[in-house]
Design a protein around this motif. Sequence first.
Motif, PDB file in Angstrom:
ATOM      1  N   ILE A 159       0.836  -1.208   0.000  1.00  0.00           N
ATOM      2  CA  ILE A 159       0.000   0.000   0.000  1.00  0.00           C
ATOM      3  C   ILE A 159       0.871   1.258   0.000  1.00  0.00           C
ATOM      4  O   ILE A 159       0.509   2.271  -0.588  1.00  0.00           O
ATOM      5  CB  ILE A 159      -1.019   0.025   1.171  1.00  0.00           C
ATOM      6  CG1 ILE A 159      -0.315   0.076   2.509  1.00  0.00           C
ATOM      7  CG2 ILE A 159      -1.985  -1.136   1.076  1.00  0.00           C
ATOM      8  CD1 ILE A 159      -1.244   0.554   3.609  1.00  0.00           C
ATOM      9  N   ALA A 160       2.064   1.167   0.620  1.00  0.00           N
ATOM     10  CA  ALA A 160       2.960   2.327   0.573  1.00  0.00           C
ATOM     11  C   ALA A 160       3.300   2.659  -0.871  1.00  0.00           C
ATOM     12  O   ALA A 160       3.282   3.826  -1.288  1.00  0.00           O
ATOM     13  CB  ALA A 160       4.229   2.042   1.361  1.00  0.00           C
ATOM     14  N   LEU A 161       3.591   1.610  -1.650  1.00  0.00           N
ATOM     15  CA  LEU A 161       3.928   1.841  -3.059  1.00  0.00           C
ATOM     16  C   LEU A 161       2.739   2.424  -3.827  1.00  0.00           C
ATOM     17  O   LEU A 161       2.898   3.312  -4.650  1.00  0.00           O
ATOM     18  CB  LEU A 161       4.389   0.526  -3.713  1.00  0.00           C
ATOM     19  CG  LEU A 161       5.769   0.031  -3.227  1.00  0.00           C
ATOM     20  CD1 LEU A 161       6.077  -1.355  -3.825  1.00  0.00           C
ATOM     21  CD2 LEU A 161       6.852   1.033  -3.604  1.00  0.00           C
ATOM     22  N   VAL A 162       1.538   1.901  -3.509  1.00  0.00           N
ATOM     23  CA  VAL A 162       0.363   2.410  -4.220  1.00  0.00           C
ATOM     24  C   VAL A 162       0.112   3.887  -3.870  1.00  0.00           C
ATOM     25  O   VAL A 162      -0.165   4.708  -4.740  1.00  0.00           O
ATOM     26  CB  VAL A 162      -0.888   1.564  -3.909  1.00  0.00           C
ATOM     27  CG1 VAL A 162      -2.127   2.161  -4.585  1.00  0.00           C
ATOM     28  CG2 VAL A 162      -0.685   0.131  -4.370  1.00  0.00           C
ATOM     29  N   TYR A 163       0.255   4.230  -2.566  1.00  0.00           N
ATOM     30  CA  TYR A 163       0.106   5.642  -2.183  1.00  0.00           C
ATOM     31  C   TYR A 163       1.081   6.524  -2.959  1.00  0.00           C
ATOM     32  O   TYR A 163       0.719   7.572  -3.490  1.00  0.00           O
ATOM     33  CB  TYR A 163       0.364   5.820  -0.677  1.00  0.00           C
ATOM     34  CG  TYR A 163      -0.874   5.664   0.187  1.00  0.00           C
ATOM     35  CD1 TYR A 163      -1.969   6.513   0.022  1.00  0.00           C
ATOM     36  CD2 TYR A 163      -0.944   4.694   1.170  1.00  0.00           C
ATOM     37  CE1 TYR A 163      -3.103   6.378   0.818  1.00  0.00           C
ATOM     38  CE2 TYR A 163      -2.066   4.544   1.962  1.00  0.00           C
ATOM     39  CZ  TYR A 163      -3.146   5.394   1.789  1.00  0.00           C
ATOM     40  OH  TYR A 163      -4.262   5.257   2.561  1.00  0.00           O
ATOM     41  N   LEU A 164       2.323   6.056  -3.035  1.00  0.00           N
ATOM     42  CA  LEU A 164       3.326   6.864  -3.733  1.00  0.00           C
ATOM     43  C   LEU A 164       2.998   7.002  -5.213  1.00  0.00           C
ATOM     44  O   LEU A 164       3.232   8.049  -5.815  1.00  0.00           O
ATOM     45  CB  LEU A 164       4.714   6.254  -3.544  1.00  0.00           C
ATOM     46  CG  LEU A 164       5.286   6.432  -2.138  1.00  0.00           C
ATOM     47  CD1 LEU A 164       6.623   5.702  -2.015  1.00  0.00           C
ATOM     48  CD2 LEU A 164       5.460   7.911  -1.809  1.00  0.00           C
ATOM     49  N   PRO A 194       3.128  11.722  -8.565  1.00  0.00           N
ATOM     50  CA  PRO A 194       2.811  12.536  -9.751  1.00  0.00           C
ATOM     51  C   PRO A 194       2.152  13.862  -9.361  1.00  0.00           C
ATOM     52  O   PRO A 194       2.396  14.891  -9.981  1.00  0.00           O
ATOM     53  CB  PRO A 194       1.833  11.660 -10.539  1.00  0.00           C
ATOM     54  CG  PRO A 194       2.071  10.285 -10.061  1.00  0.00           C
ATOM     55  CD  PRO A 194       2.497  10.401  -8.633  1.00  0.00           C
ATOM     56  N   MET A 195       1.332  13.826  -8.301  1.00  0.00           N
ATOM     57  CA  MET A 195       0.644  15.046  -7.895  1.00  0.00           C
ATOM     58  C   MET A 195       1.608  16.077  -7.334  1.00  0.00           C
ATOM     59  O   MET A 195       1.514  17.258  -7.649  1.00  0.00           O
ATOM     60  CB  MET A 195      -0.424  14.731  -6.852  1.00  0.00           C
ATOM     61  CG  MET A 195      -1.426  13.753  -7.364  1.00  0.00           C
ATOM     62  SD  MET A 195      -3.064  14.063  -6.740  1.00  0.00           S
ATOM     63  CE  MET A 195      -3.373  15.670  -7.374  1.00  0.00           C
TER      64      MET A 195
END
Lengths: 248, 267
Positions: free
Chosen positions: B241-246, B251-252
């Motif tokens: 999930i850390a990777l998905v959050y990043l 990009p934002m």
Amino acid sequence: MGTPAIEIRDLHKYFGDLEVLRGIDFEVDTGEVVCIIGPSGSGKSTLLRCVNRLEEATSGHVLIEGEDITDPASDVDALRAKIGMVFQQFNLFPHLDVRKNLTISQRKVLGRSQDEAAEVAARMLERVGLTDKIDEYPARLSGGQQQRVAIARALCMNPDMMMFDEVTSALDPELVGEVLQVMRDLADEGMTMLVVTHEMGFARNVADRVVFMDEGIIMEDGPPGEILANPKEERTREFLRMVLEEGF
Amino acid sequence: MVTKTARPIWKHPRFVPGIMYGLLVLIALLLVFFADWDKIQSNFLKPEIFRDMFPEVLTIAAKNTLIYTAVAFAAGFVLALVLALMKLSPIGPYRWFATSYIELFRGLPALVTIILVAFGLPIAFGWRIPFGTAGKAAVGLGLVAAAYMAETIRAGIQAVPRGQMEAARSLGMSAPTAMAYIVLPQAFRIIIPPLTNELVLLIKDTSLLFVVGTTPASKELTKFGRDFMTTTINATPLTVIALVYLMITLPMTSLVRQLEKRAAKGR
Ligand SMILES: Nc1ncnc2c1ncn2[C@@H]1O[C@H](COP(=O)(O)OP(=O)(O)OP(=O)(O)O)[C@@H](O)[C@H]1O
Ligand SMILES: [Mg+2]
């Protein structure tokens, strides 16, 4: 001459304890060009801003073609649309191109169609000699061009009168002439004009009347030949001497 | 010929950066050397758990995180705009209300607000927020986000020169028309970078919705990961999930940087 275009009666304006306008009485007749001169801080801008109620007068009345704009029940927006105002800092809308600058208030205030508004805009832009700039954004225009667009924007509302507040003071000297020429053309076409200016040449040649303001009151009011060449008041003489020396 | 006076090494312009790089390399080496790689591997990077989490981590959890962020941002933005205009109103009670609101919701932890909204409102008013977790995200997080965004929007409006409003009014526009067509468009340009920042913060704040989004279909990333950790007794879901959050936030934040650069150049 009928109802004056602008009639100011015993106008007072305080900013806190500071009395900036101390009882102003005067009229501008339809078709007349009146120049207001006077030292910095004498209340010239405040007077113009009270005329279209950008500033609330503390007491007194301002009648626009007989209608009291200081009356809380008056339709300020409708009265303001009759009075074109041009500012020292141009105040063009930077997020809109020249066409939009000229059409937006026609659309939102007068309810004109896009086509009609665009047609009026093109006509007014031609009047100030900037037809080719219709697609530019304000930031890409010189100061003189921006100020001419600002004049055209005000003219698009078909105002009955125009007010100018030191509209050439923020310009480089070589750009002053083109703006004054537009104003002179307007005067020749019979526009009613109330002009705050340090351009004594313009006042001498174009104005029907010159008003000298000092410390919130009108010291002298008369034809340019009289006020500029032969002032009665010592304060007026002093001011003119100073203006000539500083070469405004 | 110019004789070069000997310069002590610590006066060399590259001396301080050199030391800093050296320290960085040293720390990295120490970490690699002392880290228990087998343990890390078996606790944080277990391939079969990795595999088990897909595709739900994306199709449900990440999707929910994005939906909750979007509805909270939309609700928060509308409310923030109203609050900002109230705060700039000449009418005293409007200003006081906006100020109290902003102080209140900035003073409370977001989690407390969410719990109050989700469990307090039904008790106090017998009113249940519709649309499940998304509805609670919109109300709970939206209330909080509005307090922060209101100040940003107010600052943006005040950054538009006064002459803009005056020019619009002198052309006969009413105050609301001038605000809508002249002032606000310019204000929004100014505040796009800080608003995007608020959006990134909000993405992370959706993790607080773990208290309300508990059904399999309504879990967002953090809740999804935590539940996966409990069932597998392993920390690999945390890595995922850390990777998905990043993947969402990086990009934002780089977009914010670009917007800020452009804002600095323009005007
Ligand atoms: N919004 C305001 N609040 C407080 N004082 C003000 C405000 N606007 C103007 N004043 C004060 O009122 C006085 C008159 O100002 P005003 O701008 O009308 O003078 P002016 O004749 O136009 O001067 P200038 O030639 O420098 O433009 C000045 O002393 C000014 O400091
Ligand atoms: Mg002035």
